[in-house]
Design an enzyme around this catalytic site. Structure first.
Site, mmCIF file in Angstrom:
data_model
loop_
_atom_site.group_PDB
_atom_site.id
_atom_site.type_symbol
_atom_site.label_atom_id
_atom_site.label_comp_id
_atom_site.label_asym_id
_atom_site.label_seq_id
_atom_site.Cartn_x
_atom_site.Cartn_y
_atom_site.Cartn_z
ATOM 1 N N GLY A 186 0.952 -1.239 0.000
ATOM 2 C CA GLY A 186 -0.045 0.044 0.169
ATOM 3 C C GLY A 186 0.832 1.258 -0.093
ATOM 4 O O GLY A 186 0.546 2.181 -0.679
ATOM 5 N N THR A 187 1.986 1.350 0.743
ATOM 6 C CA THR A 187 2.935 2.436 0.862
ATOM 7 C C THR A 187 3.447 2.737 -0.492
ATOM 8 O O THR A 187 3.486 4.135 -0.939
ATOM 9 C CB THR A 187 3.851 2.042 1.817
ATOM 10 O OG1 THR A 187 3.524 1.659 2.963
ATOM 11 C CG2 THR A 187 4.978 3.346 1.772
ATOM 12 N N ASN A 218 -7.211 4.034 9.356
ATOM 13 C CA ASN A 218 -6.862 2.705 10.057
ATOM 14 C C ASN A 218 -6.485 2.675 11.443
ATOM 15 O O ASN A 218 -6.565 1.664 12.357
ATOM 16 C CB ASN A 218 -5.290 2.512 9.657
ATOM 17 C CG ASN A 218 -4.368 3.689 9.806
ATOM 18 O OD1 ASN A 218 -4.643 4.734 9.269
ATOM 19 N ND2 ASN A 218 -3.456 3.615 10.402
ATOM 20 N N GLN A 241 -7.388 -0.184 4.247
ATOM 21 C CA GLN A 241 -8.262 -0.779 5.066
ATOM 22 C C GLN A 241 -9.707 -1.142 4.675
ATOM 23 O O GLN A 241 -10.391 -1.513 5.395
ATOM 24 C CB GLN A 241 -8.378 0.268 6.415
ATOM 25 C CG GLN A 241 -7.238 0.469 7.167
ATOM 26 C CD GLN A 241 -6.656 -0.588 7.931
ATOM 27 O OE1 GLN A 241 -7.665 -1.810 8.148
ATOM 28 N NE2 GLN A 241 -5.565 -0.730 8.337
ATOM 29 N N SER A 299 -3.591 -3.199 -0.539
ATOM 30 C CA SER A 299 -2.648 -3.914 -0.041
ATOM 31 C C SER A 299 -3.026 -5.350 0.283
ATOM 32 O O SER A 299 -3.982 -5.431 1.265
ATOM 33 C CB SER A 299 -1.758 -3.383 1.313
ATOM 34 O OG SER A 299 -0.959 -4.048 1.810
ATOM 35 N N HIS A 303 -1.966 -7.880 2.332
ATOM 36 C CA HIS A 303 -1.977 -8.332 3.639
ATOM 37 C C HIS A 303 -3.110 -8.217 4.623
ATOM 38 O O HIS A 303 -3.079 -8.651 5.720
ATOM 39 C CB HIS A 303 -0.587 -8.198 4.348
ATOM 40 C CG HIS A 303 -0.199 -6.963 4.790
ATOM 41 N ND1 HIS A 303 -0.425 -6.370 6.050
ATOM 42 C CD2 HIS A 303 0.261 -5.876 4.059
ATOM 43 C CE1 HIS A 303 -0.052 -5.279 6.409
ATOM 44 N NE2 HIS A 303 0.485 -4.651 5.113
ATOM 45 N N THR A 315 11.026 -7.676 -12.194
ATOM 46 C CA THR A 315 10.029 -8.913 -12.682
ATOM 47 C C THR A 315 9.143 -9.281 -11.585
ATOM 48 O O THR A 315 9.100 -8.952 -10.518
ATOM 49 C CB THR A 315 11.094 -10.122 -12.466
ATOM 50 O OG1 THR A 315 12.197 -10.074 -13.456
ATOM 51 C CG2 THR A 315 10.526 -11.474 -12.774
ATOM 52 N N CYS A 366 2.997 0.700 12.220
ATOM 53 C CA CYS A 366 4.093 1.135 11.742
ATOM 54 C C CYS A 366 4.475 2.497 12.750
ATOM 55 O O CYS A 366 5.708 2.616 12.719
ATOM 56 C CB CYS A 366 3.877 2.236 10.469
ATOM 57 S SG CYS A 366 2.872 1.392 9.013
HETATM 58 N N1 PLP Z 1 -2.514 2.872 4.311
HETATM 59 C C1 PLP Z 1 -3.388 2.364 5.274
HETATM 60 C C2 PLP Z 1 -4.568 3.240 5.680
HETATM 61 C C3 PLP Z 1 -2.867 1.331 6.013
HETATM 62 O O1 PLP Z 1 -3.711 1.149 7.194
HETATM 63 C C4 PLP Z 1 -1.548 0.897 5.812
HETATM 64 C C5 PLP Z 1 -1.191 -0.187 6.720
HETATM 65 O O2 PLP Z 1 -1.312 -0.181 7.592
HETATM 66 C C6 PLP Z 1 -0.707 1.445 4.567
HETATM 67 C C7 PLP Z 1 -1.412 2.322 3.838
HETATM 68 C C8 PLP Z 1 0.450 0.744 4.524
HETATM 69 O O3 PLP Z 1 0.314 -0.455 3.650
HETATM 70 P P1 PLP Z 1 1.468 -1.553 3.535
HETATM 71 O O4 PLP Z 1 1.410 -2.115 4.816
HETATM 72 O O5 PLP Z 1 0.856 -2.483 2.578
HETATM 73 O O6 PLP Z 1 2.688 -0.726 3.025
#
Ligand code: PLP
Length: 385
Positions: A73-74, A153, A181, A201, A203, A239, A332
């Site tokens: 996601g980041t 989140n 989310q 994302s 996961h 890749t 994070c």
């Molecule tokens: N954006 C939100 C709202 C999230 O909750 C998260 C992860 O906690 C992210 C972005 C980042 O996603 P990723 O862990 O896949 O980098």
């Protein structure tokens, strides 16, 4: 009693579904070709990547070519924000100060490059003020990108993205939605919602870690953040990780097929948890909009707990000791011992008691929630304010 661990941290990450693990194992064993190779194994690998893309696009209501695989996601957020400025001439961003760091840190980088940043106001409990958003958009003719997350989140607040999309459209602003989310947890139809860009994302929806996707509406041409080969139609070099890509598509299809039933179960758990907390620890304060189902996600409850402020650092530890996994906010930021920036933005500091975030999944049970509330009650009794 030997209590099994209780996982109530599904906003941080989710376990990969067994079917996802099996499908990834099969893929790893059999289809190891490079999707860019022209021989049979390469073509087979390419077909798997493209089938995953088609399947995700179908579930999201968009075209396959609008889905670009990224590492998380980041990365999707960073690419969209930075490329919108570099490639589309965006010179103003409207966002909120309670976005995830994946957005805020990139916005900060862009602010350093003289891009104008405006922050939208909140109403009570951190709801985005749509009136203020509209006033900000009306105020300036700069080419603007609005970046607002679908589900917060930390506190679970839900942004009405259909309304935000309409407002952005009326003012010719672009709309980026961090939907990390919500993808797989709430219905999203990109045919209907006027979103230009979206980040997701795997996961967070029972897929593997290290894979995500960006939705970029076809009319916008973003150049890659990392240059190299021509993978992903030249939009992301490197890749393709077929294993993670097919695992993500599998996870999303399971979520998609069970969306209605899972939502019902998760919402019941949320209601039950709130009810038990109110009954057993009436001094608990609920953060954000979680008491209103129309304004919050199904899976997140963030609470302030009536214990001494000095016990803040101990709270998670004491939960963990009893086998209860939850968090204080964004995973994070969990190394940081300071109060959540999201809560500090919304609430005045003197009202801030220590907080915890609980996030549920259809795999949780009421018995687990009973155990959790019971333990919280004991912590409160031992550490009165
Ligand atoms: N954006 C939100 C709202 C999230 O909750 C998260 C992860 O906690 C992210 C972005 C980042 O996603 P990723 O862990 O896949 O980098």
């Amino acid at each position: 009693m030997n209590q099994e661990p209780i996982y109530l941290d599904h906003a941080a990450t989710t376990f990969p579904y067994p079917e996802v693990i099996e499908s990834m194992k099969d893929q790893l064993k059999t289809v190891y070709g490079n999707p860019s190779s022209s021989h049979a194994l390469g073509r087979k690998s390419k077909a798997m990547v493209e089938n995953a893309r088609k399947s995700i696009a179908q579930m999201m209501g968009c075209q396959a070519k609008e889905i670009i695989f990224t590492s998380c996601g980041t990365e999707s957020d960073a690419w969209i924000l930075q490329s919108a400025v570099r490639d589309l001439g965006v010179n103003r961003i409207i966002t909120s100060s309670i976005e995830h760091q994946a957005v805020l840190a990139n916005v900060e980088v862009l602010e350093g490059q003289s891009i104008q940043i405006d922050y939208v106001n909140y109403l009570e409990n951190g709801e985005i003020s749509l009136d203020h958003l509209e006033r900000l958009l009306a105020k300036s003719k700069e080419k603007t990108l609005v970046s607002l997350m679908h589900v917060n989140n930390e506190i679970g607040n839900l942004t009405p993205i259909d309304q935000v999309g309409d407002i952005c459209h009326n003012y010719q602003a672009l709309f980026h939605c961090d939907a990390v989310q919500s993808v797989g947890k709430l219905p999203i139809d990109l045919k209907e919602t006027k979103v230009d860009f979206l980040a997701a994302s795997a996961h967070k929806f029972h897929g593997p870690k290290g894979i995500g996707f960006a939705f970029v509406r076809d009319k916008h041409q973003l150049k890659p953040l990392i240059s190299g080969g021509e993978q992903e139609r030249g939009k992301r070099a490197g890749t393709e990780n077929i294993t993670l890509i097919t695992g993500m598509a599998k996870a999303l299809s399971i979520k998609f097929n069970n969306l209605k039933a899972d939502r019902k179960k998760v919402l019941q758990l949320k209601h039950y948890f709130i009810e038990q907390l109110r009954q057993e620890i009436p001094q608990v304060v609920f953060n954000g909009t979680c008491l209103d189902d129309t304004k919050s996600a199904d899976h997140i409850v963030n609470i302030r707990i009536p214990v001494k402020e000095t016990r803040e650092g101990m709270l998670l530890f004491q939960m963990d000791l009893k086998g209860i996994m939850c968090s204080r906010g964004s995973a994070c930021q969990s190394g940081a011992q300071t109060t959540s920036y999201v809560l500090k933005e919304i609430y005045s500091l003197e009202n801030l008691m220590p907080n915890l975030r609980f996030s549920f999944d259809a795999s949780n049970s009421k018995e687990e929630l009973d155990y959790c509330v019971d333990h919280l009650k004991k912590i409160v009794a031992k550490n009165p304010v």
